[in-house]
Design an enzyme around this catalytic site. Structure first.
Site, PDB file in Angstrom:
ATOM      1  N   PHE A 122       0.843  -1.201   0.000  1.00  0.00           N
ATOM      2  CA  PHE A 122       0.000   0.000   0.000  1.00  0.00           C
ATOM      3  C   PHE A 122       0.879   1.252   0.000  1.00  0.00           C
ATOM      4  CE2 PHE A 122      -3.076   2.754   2.480  1.00  0.00           C
ATOM      5  CZ  PHE A 122      -4.056   2.786   1.515  1.00  0.00           C
ATOM      6  N   ASP A 199       0.708  -5.589   7.587  1.00  0.00           N
ATOM      7  CA  ASP A 199      -0.471  -4.739   7.522  1.00  0.00           C
ATOM      8  C   ASP A 199      -1.680  -5.633   7.220  1.00  0.00           C
ATOM      9  OD1 ASP A 199      -2.512  -2.964   6.880  1.00  0.00           O
ATOM     10  OD2 ASP A 199      -1.123  -1.482   6.048  1.00  0.00           O
ATOM     11  N   TYR A 224     -12.065   0.032   9.895  1.00  0.00           N
ATOM     12  CA  TYR A 224     -13.273   0.575   9.256  1.00  0.00           C
ATOM     13  C   TYR A 224     -13.627  -0.144   7.958  1.00  0.00           C
ATOM     14  CZ  TYR A 224      -9.448   3.277   7.150  1.00  0.00           C
ATOM     15  OH  TYR A 224      -8.265   3.641   6.566  1.00  0.00           O
ATOM     16  N   LYS A 225     -12.855  -1.181   7.603  1.00  0.00           N
ATOM     17  CA  LYS A 225     -13.175  -1.942   6.399  1.00  0.00           C
ATOM     18  C   LYS A 225     -14.068  -3.122   6.809  1.00  0.00           C
ATOM     19  CE  LYS A 225      -9.153  -0.039   4.150  1.00  0.00           C
ATOM     20  NZ  LYS A 225      -7.709  -0.072   4.039  1.00  0.00           N
ATOM     21  N   ARG A 373     -12.256  -2.774  -8.044  1.00  0.00           N
ATOM     22  CA  ARG A 373     -12.321  -3.734  -6.931  1.00  0.00           C
ATOM     23  C   ARG A 373     -13.778  -4.021  -6.585  1.00  0.00           C
ATOM     24  NH1 ARG A 373      -8.535  -1.566  -2.130  1.00  0.00           N
ATOM     25  NH2 ARG A 373     -10.222  -0.030  -2.095  1.00  0.00           N
TER      26      ARG A 373
HETATM   27  C1  LIG Z   1      -6.983   1.102   4.336  1.00  0.00           C
HETATM   28  C2  LIG Z   1      -5.534   0.796   4.531  1.00  0.00           C
HETATM   29  C3  LIG Z   1      -4.763   1.541   5.426  1.00  0.00           C
HETATM   30  C4  LIG Z   1      -5.355   2.690   6.161  1.00  0.00           C
HETATM   31  O1  LIG Z   1      -4.373   3.509   6.722  1.00  0.00           O
HETATM   32  P1  LIG Z   1      -4.799   4.688   7.698  1.00  0.00           P
HETATM   33  O2  LIG Z   1      -3.501   5.271   8.101  1.00  0.00           O
HETATM   34  O3  LIG Z   1      -5.537   4.070   8.851  1.00  0.00           O
HETATM   35  O4  LIG Z   1      -5.647   5.640   6.924  1.00  0.00           O
HETATM   36  C5  LIG Z   1      -3.453   1.173   5.611  1.00  0.00           C
HETATM   37  N1  LIG Z   1      -2.907   0.126   4.942  1.00  0.00           N
HETATM   38  C6  LIG Z   1      -3.625  -0.601   4.070  1.00  0.00           C
HETATM   39  C7  LIG Z   1      -3.003  -1.767   3.372  1.00  0.00           C
HETATM   40  C8  LIG Z   1      -4.944  -0.278   3.816  1.00  0.00           C
HETATM   41  O5  LIG Z   1      -5.648  -0.979   2.939  1.00  0.00           O
END
Ligand SMILES: *Cc1c(COP(=O)(O)O)cnc(C)c1O
Length: 413
Positions: A122, A199, A224-225, A373
């Site tokens: 990410f 992660d 939040y996912k 997606r």
């Molecule tokens: C959604 C997501 C995040 C979110 O990061 P925040 O710092 O909480 O906004 C981080 N890593 C991955 C892989 C994600 O999909």
């Protein structure tokens, strides 16, 4: 599979009762973006209201006696979902911030300056890891991952030596949805004296995770996912107990102090997981995480995974029968053992197809340059939703409705 067959599967679905536990305002809307923002559980709205009215509104500052350890209590509720022990998970900050704290602590603890990640990780993680390595005087070594199947343990082996203090990757790829071999790669890192940091944002709540099988593996993830914690709900971090003493947070705030209300002028980290806290936790949002984790635990992660695979399998079946001939390519693994909760379908006109699909009542999202997606969150997505989504997609492609949309990206995707 036609709509009637799909409806039969829904009638036999052991999780069918869970959809009613969420706010579903528009029954005609097919929401396939639970991998970006999960729906609102009805119980969460009630619990947040009670926290605001009773705890904040009436009991005011007196509520802190019950709030102060909420980050650890909610962490304990997440622990079984990720195979971590009670006492090893804390809810705090954002995923990016937690990644910064643990990556920095890992390089400090190992006395090494380089980090290994992969090129499918990410972007926010890449930014954080670059900054952490640079501050330590090192750099990030980026290994190439297969764009569909993710990083390969053999490639990781070749990237490691005594200069690497940390390996950090996503468990499930945000783009392809591929599941990385966390346990194998954590062991590979461990054998070279490096720590590993995973992660879990795209796996927690939809894919079973067993951190216990990975010595020295730490983790971060968002809530939040698939955990349905709510927009901007705080993230979590997980550190095995054997590492607590070795690691120091680079943000030593009062919530991580051994005796925070002593107001000691000197910082002394708390003994346990709380040492990774910094400042005051967001209590109302923490309620959302608490309720979301409880709902996931009630459904059971194995049942959630079974339904998730049925939904993504159905999507891939429809890709084969209807979408491959219309210019789509499969961007996710066919092998269910390494496929996470969403399916990536790639199309050179993906951006405007995604916009048109959203306007046709199917909420998906787009990741550049060509990936749409489809995230059928198992707690509230039905088999008929997948069938409807593909039917609407086929209709709009055949009527070329997407060609009226601009090719360029605008706003949030
Ligand atoms: C959604 C997501 C995040 C979110 O990061 P925040 O710092 O909480 O906004 C981080 N890593 C991955 C892989 C994600 O999909």
């Amino acid at each position: 599979m036609n709509r009637d067959n799909a409806a039969e599967l829904d009638a036999a679905d052991p999780l069918r009762g869970f959809r009613d536990r969420f706010v579903v305002d528009d029954p005609g809307l097919v929401y396939l973006d639970g991998n970006s923002l999960g729906r609102l559980p009805k119980a969460t709205a009630e619990a947040m209201r009670a926290t605001i009215d009773d705890e904040w509104g009436r009991r005011l500052v007196g509520s802190w006696s019950s709030w102060v350890d909420l980050p650890e209590r909610v962490g304990d509720a997440i622990a079984p979902l990720i195979g971590a022990a009670a006492g090893d998970v804390l809810v705090a900050d954002q995923t990016s911030v937690n990644l910064y704290k643990l990556a920095t602590a890992a390089l400090d603890a190992t006395g090494r300056a380089d980090i290994v990640t992969d090129d499918s990780n990410f972007p926010s993680d890449r930014y954080v890891l670059d900054a952490v390595a640079a501050r330590a005087g090192g750099r990030v070594r980026v290994i190439a991952a297969d764009p569909v199947h993710g990083p390969d343990p053999d490639v990781l082996v070749a990237a490691l030596d005594g200069g690497v203090g940390l390996v950090s990757m996503s468990h499930v790829s945000f783009k392809s949805g591929a599941i990385a071999d966390l346990a194998t790669m954590a062991r590979i890192a461990d054998a070279t004296g490096a720590l590993s940091l995973w992660d879990l944002s795209h796996s927690v709540g939809v894919v079973p995770i067993d951190l216990a099988a990975a010595p020295s593996a730490m983790a971060v993830g968002c809530t939040y996912k698939y955990l349905n914690g709510g927009p901007g709900a705080p993230a979590f971090l997980a550190v095995p107990a054997a590492l607590h003493e070795r690691l120091r947070s680079p943000i030593p705030g009062w919530f991580g102090h051994d005796d925070m209300f002593a107001f000691d002028p000197d910082y002394r980290p708390a003994a346990g997981i709380r040492r990774f806290a910094a400042g005051t936790p967001p209590i109302v949002s923490l309620r959302g995480v608490e309720l979301g984790a409880a709902l996931t635990a009630e459904a059971g992660i194995e049942s959630i995974r079974a339904k998730s695979l049925a939904l993504t399998e159905l999507l891939i079946e429809r890709f084969d029968s209807d979408l491959a001939a219309r210019g789509f390519r499969l961007g996710s693994p066919r092998n269910p053992a390494i496929r996470g909760g969403h399916v990536a379908l790639r199309h050179e006109d993906g951006y405007r197809i995604a916009q048109a699909l959203i306007d046709h009542g199917v909420v998906v999202d787009f990741r550049a340059p060509d990936t749409i997606r489809f995230g059928p969150a198992p707690l509230y997505t039905r088999h008929v939703d997948v069938v409807d989504a593909v039917d609407r997609l086929v209709d709009l492609l055949d009527s070329r409705a997407h060609e009226q949309y601009p090719r360029a990206r605008t706003g949030v995707t």
